[in-house]
Design a protein around this motif. Structure first.
Motif, mmCIF file in Angstrom:
data_model
loop_
_atom_site.group_PDB
_atom_site.id
_atom_site.type_symbol
_atom_site.label_atom_id
_atom_site.label_comp_id
_atom_site.label_asym_id
_atom_site.label_seq_id
_atom_site.Cartn_x
_atom_site.Cartn_y
_atom_site.Cartn_z
ATOM 1 N N ALA A 66 0.836 -1.203 0.000
ATOM 2 C CA ALA A 66 0.000 0.000 0.000
ATOM 3 C C ALA A 66 0.871 1.254 0.000
ATOM 4 O O ALA A 66 0.610 2.222 -0.716
ATOM 5 C CB ALA A 66 -0.914 -0.008 1.223
ATOM 6 N N ARG A 67 1.966 1.187 0.783
ATOM 7 C CA ARG A 67 2.881 2.339 0.871
ATOM 8 C C ARG A 67 3.592 2.560 -0.473
ATOM 9 O O ARG A 67 3.729 3.681 -0.946
ATOM 10 C CB ARG A 67 3.901 2.075 1.972
ATOM 11 C CG ARG A 67 4.501 3.304 2.551
ATOM 12 C CD ARG A 67 5.041 3.121 3.974
ATOM 13 N NE ARG A 67 5.350 1.786 4.398
ATOM 14 C CZ ARG A 67 6.575 1.236 4.365
ATOM 15 N NH1 ARG A 67 7.589 1.899 3.869
ATOM 16 N NH2 ARG A 67 6.775 0.020 4.832
ATOM 17 N N SER A 68 4.020 1.479 -1.110
ATOM 18 C CA SER A 68 4.717 1.587 -2.400
ATOM 19 C C SER A 68 3.779 2.164 -3.458
ATOM 20 O O SER A 68 4.177 3.004 -4.266
ATOM 21 C CB SER A 68 5.207 0.209 -2.861
ATOM 22 O OG SER A 68 6.014 -0.353 -1.873
ATOM 23 N N LYS A 69 2.497 1.710 -3.434
ATOM 24 C CA LYS A 69 1.510 2.181 -4.417
ATOM 25 C C LYS A 69 1.290 3.681 -4.233
ATOM 26 O O LYS A 69 1.298 4.432 -5.194
ATOM 27 C CB LYS A 69 0.205 1.408 -4.208
ATOM 28 C CG LYS A 69 -0.850 1.656 -5.254
ATOM 29 C CD LYS A 69 -1.961 0.621 -5.124
ATOM 30 C CE LYS A 69 -3.108 0.916 -6.066
ATOM 31 N NZ LYS A 69 -4.178 1.665 -5.454
ATOM 32 N N LYS A 70 1.153 4.099 -2.957
ATOM 33 C CA LYS A 70 0.913 5.517 -2.644
ATOM 34 C C LYS A 70 2.099 6.360 -3.118
ATOM 35 O O LYS A 70 1.921 7.413 -3.728
ATOM 36 C CB LYS A 70 0.706 5.670 -1.141
ATOM 37 C CG LYS A 70 0.210 7.015 -0.698
ATOM 38 C CD LYS A 70 -0.347 6.937 0.733
ATOM 39 C CE LYS A 70 -0.760 8.294 1.238
ATOM 40 N NZ LYS A 70 0.311 8.999 1.932
ATOM 41 N N ALA A 71 3.329 5.856 -2.861
ATOM 42 C CA ALA A 71 4.535 6.601 -3.249
ATOM 43 C C ALA A 71 4.589 6.751 -4.765
ATOM 44 O O ALA A 71 4.934 7.819 -5.283
ATOM 45 C CB ALA A 71 5.773 5.885 -2.723
ATOM 46 N N ALA A 72 4.218 5.667 -5.485
ATOM 47 C CA ALA A 72 4.252 5.699 -6.953
ATOM 48 C C ALA A 72 3.230 6.704 -7.483
ATOM 49 O O ALA A 72 3.501 7.451 -8.433
ATOM 50 C CB ALA A 72 3.970 4.301 -7.507
ATOM 51 N N GLU A 73 2.043 6.760 -6.833
ATOM 52 C CA GLU A 73 0.985 7.693 -7.264
ATOM 53 C C GLU A 73 1.396 9.145 -7.011
ATOM 54 O O GLU A 73 1.021 10.037 -7.758
ATOM 55 C CB GLU A 73 -0.316 7.386 -6.514
ATOM 56 C CG GLU A 73 -1.008 6.140 -7.035
ATOM 57 C CD GLU A 73 -2.137 5.658 -6.100
ATOM 58 O OE1 GLU A 73 -2.723 4.629 -6.431
ATOM 59 O OE2 GLU A 73 -2.386 6.300 -5.056
ATOM 60 N N GLU A 74 2.175 9.343 -5.923
ATOM 61 C CA GLU A 74 2.568 10.715 -5.558
ATOM 62 C C GLU A 74 3.779 11.205 -6.344
ATOM 63 O O GLU A 74 4.078 12.385 -6.343
ATOM 64 C CB GLU A 74 2.864 10.780 -4.060
ATOM 65 C CG GLU A 74 1.591 10.755 -3.216
ATOM 66 C CD GLU A 74 1.855 10.592 -1.735
ATOM 67 O OE1 GLU A 74 0.869 10.512 -0.983
ATOM 68 O OE2 GLU A 74 3.032 10.529 -1.323
ATOM 69 N N GLU A 75 4.488 10.253 -7.006
ATOM 70 C CA GLU A 75 5.698 10.610 -7.762
ATOM 71 C C GLU A 75 5.318 11.535 -8.918
ATOM 72 O O GLU A 75 4.394 11.221 -9.671
ATOM 73 C CB GLU A 75 6.344 9.335 -8.324
ATOM 74 C CG GLU A 75 7.848 9.353 -8.256
ATOM 75 C CD GLU A 75 8.403 7.961 -8.485
ATOM 76 O OE1 GLU A 75 8.286 7.504 -9.632
ATOM 77 O OE2 GLU A 75 8.900 7.359 -7.524
ATOM 78 N N PRO A 76 6.026 12.672 -9.067
ATOM 79 C CA PRO A 76 5.672 13.565 -10.181
ATOM 80 C C PRO A 76 5.964 12.907 -11.531
ATOM 81 O O PRO A 76 6.985 12.237 -11.691
ATOM 82 C CB PRO A 76 6.582 14.784 -9.953
ATOM 83 C CG PRO A 76 7.651 14.326 -9.035
ATOM 84 C CD PRO A 76 7.128 13.134 -8.286
ATOM 85 N N ASN A 77 5.057 13.063 -12.495
ATOM 86 C CA ASN A 77 5.273 12.505 -13.838
ATOM 87 C C ASN A 77 6.185 13.430 -14.626
ATOM 88 O O ASN A 77 6.003 14.641 -14.608
ATOM 89 C CB ASN A 77 3.934 12.359 -14.582
ATOM 90 C CG ASN A 77 3.093 11.297 -13.942
ATOM 91 O OD1 ASN A 77 3.611 10.260 -13.526
ATOM 92 N ND2 ASN A 77 1.792 11.546 -13.839
#
Ligand SMILES: N=c1c2ncn([C@@H]3O[C@H](COP(=O)(O)OP(=O)(O)OP(=O)(O)O)[C@@H](O)[C@H]3O)c2ncn1[C@@H]1O[C@H](COP(=O)(O)O)[C@@H](O)[C@H]1O
Length: 121
Positions: A109-120
């Motif tokens: 869940a933490r990895s998914k959240k971090a990936a979603e928050e990563e700027p594109n």
């Protein structure tokens, strides 16, 4: 674990609190007061040392030594918590919050959240 054992962290934390300079702790007569007097770096150094000693006890596989070193580690971690005005109860509440939460699910869940928050880019 008996109620008495469960109370030990709170009792030791109360003694640690009483050893702060502001509460009259005397470095001449108290190990904890002496550590508070030396300051945060000295406290954190002890936490690091006790963590290393716990690792070495684990490598030796000596059960009694492991218990002894983990007690040292918990004790010095409690002094670090007290330095920051924190109580062991707060750590227990965090552990209780994690109860029943799979470490693997939490990591995913933490990895998914971090990936979603990563700027594109
Ligand atoms: N639980 C502990 C406790 N565990 C470990 N220690 C001390 O922590 C130190 C651990 O350091 P090491 O094992 O590295 O041994 P050392 O080489 O002697 O220590 P350093 O010179 O490296 O600091 C030792 O001096 C131990 O005696 C503790 N000292 C105190 N307590 C508790 O804290 C209370 C208050 O203690 P005082 O502040 O000394 O009255 C006591 O009543 C106990 O309940």
């Amino acid at each position: 674990m008996s109620a008495t054992e469960a109370d030990i962290l709170a009792r030791v934390a109360a003694v640690i609190e009483s050893r702060k300079p502001a509460n009259g702790g005397d470095p001449a007569t108290s190990y904890v007061a002496k550590l508070f007097d030396k300051g945060l770096d000295a406290i954190l150094k002890k936490v690091g040392e006790e963590a290393c000693e716990t690792v070495m006890a684990g490598k030796d596989g000596d059960a009694q030594k492991i218990v002894y070193e983990v007690a040292d580690l918990w004790f010095h971690s409690m002094i670090a918590l007290a330095h920051f005005g924190l109580k062991p109860e707060q750590v227990l509440v965090e552990l209780a919050r994690r109860e029943g939460l799979s470490g693997l699910q939490e990591f995913a869940a933490r990895s998914k959240k971090a990936a979603e928050e990563e700027p594109n880019d």
